[in-house]
Scaffold this motif. Structure first.
Motif, PDB file in Angstrom:
ATOM      1  N   PHE A 245     -17.930  -4.717 -32.197  1.00  9.28           N
ATOM      2  CA  PHE A 245     -18.707  -3.642 -32.813  1.00  9.28           C
ATOM      3  C   PHE A 245     -20.058  -4.166 -33.285  1.00  9.28           C
ATOM      4  N   LEU A 246     -20.064  -5.310 -33.966  1.00  7.48           N
ATOM      5  CA  LEU A 246     -21.312  -5.866 -34.471  1.00  7.48           C
ATOM      6  C   LEU A 246     -22.239  -6.287 -33.341  1.00  7.48           C
ATOM      7  N   ARG A 247     -21.665  -6.837 -32.268  1.00  6.36           N
ATOM      8  CA  ARG A 247     -22.480  -7.218 -31.111  1.00  6.36           C
ATOM      9  C   ARG A 247     -23.117  -5.986 -30.482  1.00  6.36           C
ATOM     10  N   SER A 248     -22.350  -4.931 -30.324  1.00  6.09           N
ATOM     11  CA  SER A 248     -22.876  -3.689 -29.755  1.00  6.09           C
ATOM     12  C   SER A 248     -23.942  -3.082 -30.664  1.00  6.09           C
ATOM     13  N   LEU A 249     -23.714  -3.126 -31.952  1.00  4.80           N
ATOM     14  CA  LEU A 249     -24.682  -2.599 -32.912  1.00  4.80           C
ATOM     15  C   LEU A 249     -25.985  -3.395 -32.847  1.00  4.80           C
ATOM     16  N   ALA A 250     -25.885  -4.710 -32.698  1.00  4.73           N
ATOM     17  CA  ALA A 250     -27.080  -5.557 -32.584  1.00  4.73           C
ATOM     18  C   ALA A 250     -27.852  -5.244 -31.304  1.00  4.73           C
ATOM     19  N   ILE A 251     -27.141  -4.989 -30.213  1.00  5.60           N
ATOM     20  CA  ILE A 251     -27.804  -4.648 -28.950  1.00  5.60           C
ATOM     21  C   ILE A 251     -28.556  -3.336 -29.085  1.00  5.60           C
ATOM     22  N   VAL A 252     -27.922  -2.342 -29.688  1.00  4.64           N
ATOM     23  CA  VAL A 252     -28.579  -1.041 -29.874  1.00  4.64           C
ATOM     24  C   VAL A 252     -29.794  -1.189 -30.793  1.00  4.64           C
ATOM     25  N   ALA A 253     -29.669  -1.977 -31.851  1.00  6.83           N
ATOM     26  CA  ALA A 253     -30.801  -2.186 -32.762  1.00  6.83           C
ATOM     27  C   ALA A 253     -31.950  -2.888 -32.047  1.00  6.83           C
ATOM     28  N   ALA A 254     -31.629  -3.861 -31.194  1.00  4.02           N
ATOM     29  CA  ALA A 254     -32.667  -4.567 -30.436  1.00  4.02           C
ATOM     30  C   ALA A 254     -33.370  -3.622 -29.461  1.00  4.02           C
ATOM     31  N   LEU A 255     -32.618  -2.760 -28.816  1.00  4.12           N
ATOM     32  CA  LEU A 255     -33.229  -1.798 -27.894  1.00  4.12           C
ATOM     33  C   LEU A 255     -34.124  -0.809 -28.642  1.00  4.12           C
ATOM     34  N   CYS A 256     -33.687  -0.360 -29.812  1.00  2.00           N
ATOM     35  CA  CYS A 256     -34.513   0.541 -30.625  1.00  2.00           C
ATOM     36  C   CYS A 256     -35.795  -0.166 -31.058  1.00  2.00           C
ATOM     37  N   ALA A 257     -35.685  -1.429 -31.449  1.00  2.00           N
ATOM     38  CA  ALA A 257     -36.874  -2.188 -31.848  1.00  2.00           C
ATOM     39  C   ALA A 257     -37.817  -2.378 -30.664  1.00  2.00           C
ATOM     40  N   LEU A 258     -37.272  -2.589 -29.485  1.00  2.00           N
ATOM     41  CA  LEU A 258     -38.097  -2.740 -28.282  1.00  2.00           C
ATOM     42  C   LEU A 258     -38.868  -1.456 -27.982  1.00  2.00           C
TER      43      LEU A 258
ATOM     44  N   ALA B 295     -39.569   0.932 -30.173  1.00  2.00           N
ATOM     45  CA  ALA B 295     -40.524   1.133 -31.263  1.00  2.00           C
ATOM     46  C   ALA B 295     -41.747   0.235 -31.080  1.00  2.00           C
ATOM     47  N   GLY B 296     -41.536  -0.988 -30.636  1.00  2.00           N
ATOM     48  CA  GLY B 296     -42.657  -1.896 -30.382  1.00  2.00           C
ATOM     49  C   GLY B 296     -43.540  -1.396 -29.248  1.00  2.00           C
ATOM     50  N   ALA B 297     -42.936  -0.861 -28.199  1.00  2.00           N
ATOM     51  CA  ALA B 297     -43.711  -0.318 -27.089  1.00  2.00           C
ATOM     52  C   ALA B 297     -44.526   0.886 -27.525  1.00  2.00           C
ATOM     53  N   VAL B 298     -43.938   1.738 -28.341  1.00  2.00           N
ATOM     54  CA  VAL B 298     -44.666   2.910 -28.849  1.00  2.00           C
ATOM     55  C   VAL B 298     -45.807   2.464 -29.756  1.00  2.00           C
ATOM     56  N   PHE B 299     -45.558   1.476 -30.598  1.00  2.00           N
ATOM     57  CA  PHE B 299     -46.600   0.973 -31.489  1.00  2.00           C
ATOM     58  C   PHE B 299     -47.744   0.360 -30.698  1.00  2.00           C
ATOM     59  N   ALA B 300     -47.406  -0.416 -29.661  1.00  2.00           N
ATOM     60  CA  ALA B 300     -48.442  -1.018 -28.818  1.00  2.00           C
ATOM     61  C   ALA B 300     -49.253   0.071 -28.097  1.00  2.00           C
ATOM     62  N   ALA B 301     -48.587   1.093 -27.617  1.00  2.00           N
ATOM     63  CA  ALA B 301     -49.295   2.195 -26.966  1.00  2.00           C
ATOM     64  C   ALA B 301     -50.227   2.899 -27.943  1.00  2.00           C
ATOM     65  N   MET B 302     -49.767   3.068 -29.169  1.00  2.00           N
ATOM     66  CA  MET B 302     -50.629   3.693 -30.194  1.00  2.00           C
ATOM     67  C   MET B 302     -51.853   2.852 -30.482  1.00  2.00           C
TER      68      MET B 302
END
Length: 56
Positions: free
Chosen positions: A29-42, A44-51
């Motif tokens: 569960f924690l590994r899956s949660l970390a993967i989802v959090a990393a994808l969300c951060a990725l 968010a970073g792409a959106v921030f860079a585009a902005m």
């Protein structure tokens, strides 16, 4: 509105964590949660860079 959505998401994650704990699958569960959090951060970073690039 967003507070209610956040509370519902947090509640759902707590219920999932409780279920994983009872079934002995907390590590997965924690590994899956970390993967989802990393994808969300990725994303968010792409959106921030585009902005930043768009504001120039």
């Amino acid at each position: 509105m967003w507070t209610m959505i956040g509370a519902a998401a947090a509640s759902y994650l707590l219920l999932l964590a409780r279920s994983a704990w009872k079934q002995g699958e907390m590590r997965q569960f924690l590994r899956s949660l970390a993967i989802v959090a990393a994808l969300c951060a990725l994303v968010a970073g792409a959106v921030f860079a585009a902005m930043l690039l768009d504001s120039r």
